[in-house]
Scaffold this motif. Structure first.
Motif, PDB file in Angstrom:
ATOM      1  N   ALA A 174      26.895  37.907  30.956  1.00 12.62           N
ATOM      2  CA  ALA A 174      27.816  39.014  30.661  1.00 12.62           C
ATOM      3  C   ALA A 174      28.456  39.547  31.938  1.00 12.62           C
ATOM      4  O   ALA A 174      29.656  39.866  31.961  1.00 12.62           O
ATOM      5  CB  ALA A 174      27.077  40.132  29.934  1.00 12.62           C
ATOM      6  N   ALA A 175      27.680  39.649  33.027  1.00 11.80           N
ATOM      7  CA  ALA A 175      28.224  40.147  34.288  1.00 11.80           C
ATOM      8  C   ALA A 175      29.255  39.175  34.857  1.00 11.80           C
ATOM      9  O   ALA A 175      30.295  39.593  35.391  1.00 11.80           O
ATOM     10  CB  ALA A 175      27.097  40.368  35.293  1.00 11.80           C
ATOM     11  N   THR A 176      28.989  37.866  34.754  1.00  5.99           N
ATOM     12  CA  THR A 176      29.921  36.859  35.269  1.00  5.99           C
ATOM     13  C   THR A 176      31.251  36.919  34.534  1.00  5.99           C
ATOM     14  O   THR A 176      32.331  36.880  35.144  1.00  5.99           O
ATOM     15  CB  THR A 176      29.316  35.456  35.130  1.00  5.99           C
ATOM     16  N   VAL A 177      31.193  37.015  33.227  1.00  2.27           N
ATOM     17  CA  VAL A 177      32.412  37.091  32.415  1.00  2.27           C
ATOM     18  C   VAL A 177      33.190  38.375  32.727  1.00  2.27           C
ATOM     19  O   VAL A 177      34.409  38.366  32.892  1.00  2.27           O
ATOM     20  CB  VAL A 177      32.047  37.018  30.922  1.00  2.27           C
ATOM     21  N   THR A 178      32.464  39.491  32.811  1.00  2.37           N
ATOM     22  CA  THR A 178      33.106  40.774  33.114  1.00  2.37           C
ATOM     23  C   THR A 178      33.797  40.732  34.468  1.00  2.37           C
ATOM     24  O   THR A 178      34.937  41.197  34.626  1.00  2.37           O
ATOM     25  CB  THR A 178      32.058  41.902  33.094  1.00  2.37           C
ATOM     26  N   LEU A 179      33.125  40.146  35.463  1.00  5.91           N
ATOM     27  CA  LEU A 179      33.704  40.044  36.805  1.00  5.91           C
ATOM     28  C   LEU A 179      34.946  39.159  36.803  1.00  5.91           C
ATOM     29  O   LEU A 179      35.972  39.494  37.419  1.00  5.91           O
ATOM     30  CB  LEU A 179      32.667  39.485  37.778  1.00  5.91           C
ATOM     31  N   GLY A 180      34.883  38.017  36.087  1.00  5.28           N
ATOM     32  CA  GLY A 180      36.025  37.112  36.028  1.00  5.28           C
ATOM     33  C   GLY A 180      37.243  37.764  35.401  1.00  5.28           C
ATOM     34  O   GLY A 180      38.370  37.612  35.893  1.00  5.28           O
ATOM     35  N   ARG A 181      37.036  38.498  34.344  1.00 10.31           N
ATOM     36  CA  ARG A 181      38.162  39.172  33.690  1.00 10.31           C
ATOM     37  C   ARG A 181      38.743  40.258  34.587  1.00 10.31           C
ATOM     38  O   ARG A 181      39.950  40.437  34.664  1.00 10.31           O
ATOM     39  CB  ARG A 181      37.700  39.776  32.358  1.00 10.31           C
ATOM     40  N   TRP A 182      37.869  40.987  35.261  1.00 11.52           N
ATOM     41  CA  TRP A 182      38.347  42.085  36.107  1.00 11.52           C
ATOM     42  C   TRP A 182      39.146  41.551  37.292  1.00 11.52           C
ATOM     43  O   TRP A 182      40.223  42.060  37.606  1.00 11.52           O
ATOM     44  CB  TRP A 182      37.159  42.910  36.594  1.00 11.52           C
TER      45      TRP A 182
END
Length: 342
Positions: A151-159
């Motif tokens: 979840a953190a990886t996906v959130t970081l990529g989108r941001w």
């Protein structure tokens, strides 16, 4: 991995999520004290972004709060609350990369600054890329850590890319949960469960997406700082690092004496004493250094009472903490805090 730790900035992801959430209102006294200690550890991010906290305690807290809230998806929600500042120096490197692909490679490079939380490897397979989670120990990683990492990886990529529409196919080792609502919200599509490895699968074109904030000149400065922090980690003897982490883990309990820490590290007290002496150090000096570091971090937060700081350091009486702190710094805790305020 005995004495495994998580960098304070990364561990603070949990307390940041709890702030403002309903779970934060129902913390026990022990849980609240632990959260405050984490916040204090990360408060002085400019000079001590990677101060460690116990990984076992961190994961246990996440599990306990998930059970308390009857929310199996809590690790996912915590991961989705991830922000760049939780990465400390590594975050400054990522924000100044030019593409997501470069940022992904830098995450792998500076991952150790985040503690013993596992690493990842980008593998390109034609038009697709697999971001594979690598756990440093035998067996499968804790399910909570799988969820939080993904979840953190996906959130970081989108941001970083400014693309909220991106989707990832998540693969998890654990069994399929009953409710996939939170999984579909975070990843965009339903994950696969019971898989041999933990990974995220996405189109290779995602790696070419630009990072709007990328600044090559600032990146050089950020990389120099991050590389210096890595060098400091590498130069410390392993026994000192493991002992310091074990003391940090037990600090505040009744089981933080030499023999207790030695047992936690799988050796006798005499052996630990000898190995520390070989490094030019003794147990009391190391324990005092850990206590002083935690004390100074806690004192930077004016909302933490001195009596509570004494408790977090393992002192039964506040006066004992006062005497020890003056021996370390030449000033009382109150004087130290007052100077910070000025």
């Amino acid at each position: 991995m005995t004495g495994a730790s998580v960098a304070a900035g990364y561990a603070r992801l949990l307390s940041d999520y709890l702030r403002g959430q309903t779970q934060g209102a129902s913390l026990s006294a022990g849980q609240a004290a632990w959260i405050e200690a984490i916040d204090a550890s990360a408060a002085n991010a400019a000079s001590d972004a990677h101060a460690p906290t116990s990984r076992a305690e961190w994961l246990a807290m996440i599990a306990a709060l998930g059970e308390q809230a009857d929310d199996p998806a809590l690790p996912l929600k915590i991961g989705a609350a991830f922000q760049l500042r939780h990465l400390g120096l590594a975050g400054h490197v990522l924000i100044n990369c030019t593409t997501l692909g470069e940022a992904g490679r830098q995450v792998v490079r500076y991952n150790r600054l985040m503690g013993d939380v596992g690493n990842s490897q980008l593998v390109r397979r034609g038009d697709w890329v697999e971001d594979i989670f690598q756990w440093p120990e035998a067996g499968a990683p804790p399910a909570a850590l799988e969820q939080l990492w993904a979840a953190a990886t996906v959130t970081l990529g989108r941001w970083l890319s400014g693309r909220d529409d991106l989707t990832w196919q998540a693969h998890f080792r654990f069994a399929r949960p009953r409710d996939l609502t939170e999984y579909e919200r975070i990843f965009g599509i339903a994950p696969r469960f019971g898989q041999p490895v933990t990974k995220l699968v996405f189109p290779a074109s995602v790696l070419d997406l630009s990072i709007a904030t990328g600044n090559p000149e600032l990146r050089v400065i950020a990389e120099a700082q991050a590389a210096s922090a890595l060098k400091a980690l590498d130069s410390e003897p392993e026994i000192l690092r493991r002992t310091r982490r074990a003391i940090e883990q037990r600090l505040g309990s009744e089981h933080a004496a030499l023999d207790d820490i030695a047992a936690l590290l799988g050796m006798s007290g005499r052996t630990l004493h000898r190995r520390l002496a070989e490094c030019g150090c003794n147990f009391r000096e190391l324990a005092d250094a850990v206590r002083r570091a935690r004390a100074e971090r806690c004192l930077r937060d004016p909302t933490i009472p001195l009596a509570e700081i004494a408790f977090l350091l393992g002192y039964r009486e506040q006066s004992n903490f006062q005497h020890a702190f003056k021996r370390w710094t030449g000033q009382t805790p109150g004087e130290f805090r007052a100077r910070l305020g000025q």
